[in-house]
Structures are given as C-alpha cells and as structure tokens.
Design a protein around this motif. Structure first.
Motif, PDB file in Angstrom:
ATOM      1  N   THR A  52      -0.288   8.970  46.232  1.00 22.11           N
ATOM      2  CA  THR A  52       0.775   8.559  45.435  1.00 22.11           C
ATOM      3  C   THR A  52       1.780   9.905  45.233  1.00 22.11           C
ATOM      4  O   THR A  52       2.640   9.704  45.425  1.00 22.11           O
ATOM      5  CB  THR A  52       0.920   7.703  44.343  1.00 22.11           C
ATOM      6  N   GLY A  53       1.134  10.840  44.473  1.00 28.27           N
ATOM      7  CA  GLY A  53       1.739  12.183  44.268  1.00 28.27           C
ATOM      8  C   GLY A  53       2.473  12.833  45.517  1.00 28.27           C
ATOM      9  O   GLY A  53       3.385  13.064  45.661  1.00 28.27           O
ATOM     10  N   TRP A  54       1.580  12.813  46.455  1.00 35.33           N
ATOM     11  CA  TRP A  54       1.901  13.369  47.707  1.00 35.33           C
ATOM     12  C   TRP A  54       2.966  12.718  48.460  1.00 35.33           C
ATOM     13  O   TRP A  54       3.816  13.055  49.101  1.00 35.33           O
ATOM     14  CB  TRP A  54       0.594  13.233  48.645  1.00 35.33           C
ATOM     15  N   LYS A  55       2.593  11.375  48.561  1.00 35.56           N
ATOM     16  CA  LYS A  55       3.687  10.305  49.228  1.00 35.56           C
ATOM     17  C   LYS A  55       5.196  10.431  48.537  1.00 35.56           C
ATOM     18  O   LYS A  55       6.246  10.761  49.037  1.00 35.56           O
ATOM     19  CB  LYS A  55       3.221   8.975  49.134  1.00 35.56           C
ATOM     20  N   ASN A  56       5.295  10.650  47.490  1.00 35.95           N
ATOM     21  CA  ASN A  56       6.279  11.037  46.452  1.00 35.95           C
ATOM     22  C   ASN A  56       6.967  12.265  46.821  1.00 35.95           C
ATOM     23  O   ASN A  56       8.405  12.364  46.708  1.00 35.95           O
ATOM     24  CB  ASN A  56       6.293  10.599  45.137  1.00 35.95           C
ATOM     25  N   SER A  57       6.171  13.196  47.034  1.00 30.54           N
ATOM     26  CA  SER A  57       6.614  14.725  47.448  1.00 30.54           C
ATOM     27  C   SER A  57       7.186  14.711  48.669  1.00 30.54           C
ATOM     28  O   SER A  57       7.989  15.753  48.931  1.00 30.54           O
ATOM     29  CB  SER A  57       5.320  15.675  47.249  1.00 30.54           C
ATOM     30  N   LEU A  58       7.040  13.640  49.464  1.00 25.68           N
ATOM     31  CA  LEU A  58       7.457  13.692  50.870  1.00 25.68           C
ATOM     32  C   LEU A  58       9.074  13.311  50.857  1.00 25.68           C
ATOM     33  O   LEU A  58       9.446  13.310  51.988  1.00 25.68           O
ATOM     34  CB  LEU A  58       6.639  12.692  51.749  1.00 25.68           C
ATOM     35  N   ALA A  59       9.496  12.777  49.895  1.00 22.24           N
ATOM     36  CA  ALA A  59      11.008  12.512  49.781  1.00 22.24           C
ATOM     37  C   ALA A  59      12.018  13.341  50.321  1.00 22.24           C
ATOM     38  O   ALA A  59      12.792  12.910  51.093  1.00 22.24           O
ATOM     39  CB  ALA A  59      11.321  12.160  48.403  1.00 22.24           C
ATOM     40  N   ASP A  60      11.562  14.792  50.103  1.00 24.57           N
ATOM     41  CA  ASP A  60      12.366  15.817  50.527  1.00 24.57           C
ATOM     42  C   ASP A  60      12.340  15.907  52.195  1.00 24.57           C
ATOM     43  O   ASP A  60      13.280  16.168  52.892  1.00 24.57           O
ATOM     44  CB  ASP A  60      12.058  17.276  50.057  1.00 24.57           C
ATOM     45  N   ILE A  61      11.286  15.353  52.631  1.00 24.36           N
ATOM     46  CA  ILE A  61      11.096  15.664  54.044  1.00 24.36           C
ATOM     47  C   ILE A  61      11.669  14.505  54.821  1.00 24.36           C
ATOM     48  O   ILE A  61      12.337  14.293  56.047  1.00 24.36           O
ATOM     49  CB  ILE A  61       9.756  15.964  54.274  1.00 24.36           C
ATOM     50  N   VAL A  62      11.008  13.296  54.471  1.00 29.50           N
ATOM     51  CA  VAL A  62      11.608  11.900  55.210  1.00 29.50           C
ATOM     52  C   VAL A  62      12.713  11.077  54.476  1.00 29.50           C
ATOM     53  O   VAL A  62      12.989  10.080  55.155  1.00 29.50           O
ATOM     54  CB  VAL A  62      10.207  11.073  55.384  1.00 29.50           C
ATOM     55  N   GLY A  63      13.013  11.470  53.598  1.00 22.39           N
ATOM     56  CA  GLY A  63      14.268  11.071  53.093  1.00 22.39           C
ATOM     57  C   GLY A  63      13.967  10.006  52.073  1.00 22.39           C
ATOM     58  O   GLY A  63      14.478   9.133  51.855  1.00 22.39           O
ATOM     59  N   ILE A  70       5.083  14.433  60.446  1.00 21.07           N
ATOM     60  CA  ILE A  70       5.768  14.738  59.354  1.00 21.07           C
ATOM     61  C   ILE A  70       6.182  16.300  59.096  1.00 21.07           C
ATOM     62  O   ILE A  70       7.031  16.648  58.551  1.00 21.07           O
ATOM     63  CB  ILE A  70       5.118  14.120  58.085  1.00 21.07           C
ATOM     64  N   SER A  71       4.918  16.777  59.707  1.00 16.33           N
ATOM     65  CA  SER A  71       5.227  18.396  59.382  1.00 16.33           C
ATOM     66  C   SER A  71       6.130  18.942  60.235  1.00 16.33           C
ATOM     67  O   SER A  71       6.909  19.756  59.737  1.00 16.33           O
ATOM     68  CB  SER A  71       3.677  18.804  59.825  1.00 16.33           C
ATOM     69  N   LEU A  72       6.387  18.310  61.405  1.00 18.61           N
ATOM     70  CA  LEU A  72       7.400  18.924  62.325  1.00 18.61           C
ATOM     71  C   LEU A  72       8.623  18.637  61.760  1.00 18.61           C
ATOM     72  O   LEU A  72       9.838  19.379  61.768  1.00 18.61           O
ATOM     73  CB  LEU A  72       7.377  18.398  63.578  1.00 18.61           C
ATOM     74  N   LEU A  73       8.991  17.284  61.134  1.00 14.51           N
ATOM     75  CA  LEU A  73      10.230  16.946  60.588  1.00 14.51           C
ATOM     76  C   LEU A  73      10.585  17.812  59.238  1.00 14.51           C
ATOM     77  O   LEU A  73      11.574  18.349  59.153  1.00 14.51           O
ATOM     78  CB  LEU A  73       9.966  15.449  60.066  1.00 14.51           C
ATOM     79  N   GLY A  74       9.724  18.211  58.462  1.00  9.76           N
ATOM     80  CA  GLY A  74       9.639  19.124  57.332  1.00  9.76           C
ATOM     81  C   GLY A  74      10.169  20.645  57.845  1.00  9.76           C
ATOM     82  O   GLY A  74      11.130  21.164  57.548  1.00  9.76           O
ATOM     83  N   ARG A  75       9.688  20.953  58.994  1.00 12.42           N
ATOM     84  CA  ARG A  75      10.010  22.356  59.645  1.00 12.42           C
ATOM     85  C   ARG A  75      11.458  22.118  60.188  1.00 12.42           C
ATOM     86  O   ARG A  75      12.363  23.168  59.835  1.00 12.42           O
ATOM     87  CB  ARG A  75       9.129  22.619  60.839  1.00 12.42           C
TER      88      ARG A  75
END
Length: 169
Positions: A158-169, A90-95
């Motif tokens: 849950t908040g963290w997971k929701n914040s991933l929307a920008d990264i994982v779509g 996930i970190s690499l995808l974000g980068r």
C-alpha cells in the motif's frame, strides 16, 4: 477448447517418450481411452544472468533505453512475467517523467522476486517464480507466519502503491 472436447495438461514437461506417456496416463481409468493431440516435452527457456546485467529499475546496465520483463529476465510463471512487464512499464514512465522508480519492498511477493532477479550477491542465478523461499521469514511462531506475512505485505505494498502517485498520476 471452445468445443469442450480437448483438454491440456499445463506444464507437462517430461523426458518420457510419447509411448511411455500414453502408457502411464492410460493407467488412469478416466483417461484409459483418451486420444492424444499433443504429448508433453521438455523445452528450454532462454534467460539472462539478470543479477549481473539488470538494474533494480529493470533496465539493462549500460543500455539505458532497454528495459526487460518476463522470462528473458529470469522470472518463471505467467503472472510473474506479466507483473514484471507492468513494473518495467512503470519504471519507464518514471524515467520519462524524471521520477525515480523503486520496486515494491521485499516483504511483498513481487518485491521479493524483483530483488532476487537483481540481487548481485547471488552467485549462481537460476530463474525463479514467487515463493516463500525468497522472502524473509517473519520472527513469529510458525503458525502465525502466514498472517504476519500478509499484514506486512499489505502495509508495504500500500505504501509503495501510494508512492507511485508521482509517476502514474
């Protein structure tokens, strides 16, 4: 095994000699006539001093294209290793997408472990698995800690997971 005629003792790391292992295990009535396919032994895991060489995004400091996960970064356990690999991915995808990565909060089991792995204030680093010893103790009576931890971890995760929307779509 697939035939159902061989079993393994997972995590049987010992310095006992093979003869002594056979003697001691044979003291258990159900195992007194067991046939041994493999004895236990000590093995050594190689790991880095992660708090000094790993960023919170799981990249090696000074090597921006190198991400780490699993035992080499100092996590213990199959689930912990797999989860750290997912976080590194996930970190690499974000980068790649130009989005910042932040691990889950320390109120979660995985977030507490990632914090421990990358906490540069730890002077003597030793590999670690997920356990309550690396998590903050809730400020509630002891008999309410489990529930308090669960409620807080679910909220934070849950908040963290929701914040991933920008990264994982």
């Amino acid at each position: 095994n697939l035939l159902g005629n061989a079993y393994t003792m997972v995590g049987f790391q010992t310095r006992l000699t093979y003869t002594e292992q056979k003697r001691i295990i044979g003291m258990i009535p159900a195992l007194s006539s067991a046939r041994y396919l493999r004895y236990g032994s000590i093995h050594r895991n190689t790991y880095l001093d992660s708090p000094r060489v790993l960023g919170s995004d799981l990249r090696l400091l000074g090597l921006s294209n190198t991400y780490l996960a699993g035992q080499i970064m100092g996590v213990e356990g199959y689930m912990e290793s797999a989860a750290s690999g997912i976080l590194a991915g996930i970190s690499l995808l974000g980068r790649i997408k130009g989005k910042p990565f932040h691990p889950p909060g320390t109120e979660t089991a995985l977030g507490a472990l990632m914090h421990y792995i990358t906490d540069c204030t730890i002077e003597v680093f030793q590999p670690m698995n997920i356990n309550f010893g690396i998590m903050a103790i809730p400020d509630v009576p002891k008999n309410k800690r489990s529930e308090a931890r669960s409620v807080k971890a679910l909220l934070v995760f849950t908040g963290w997971k929701n914040s991933l929307a920008d990264i994982v779509g």
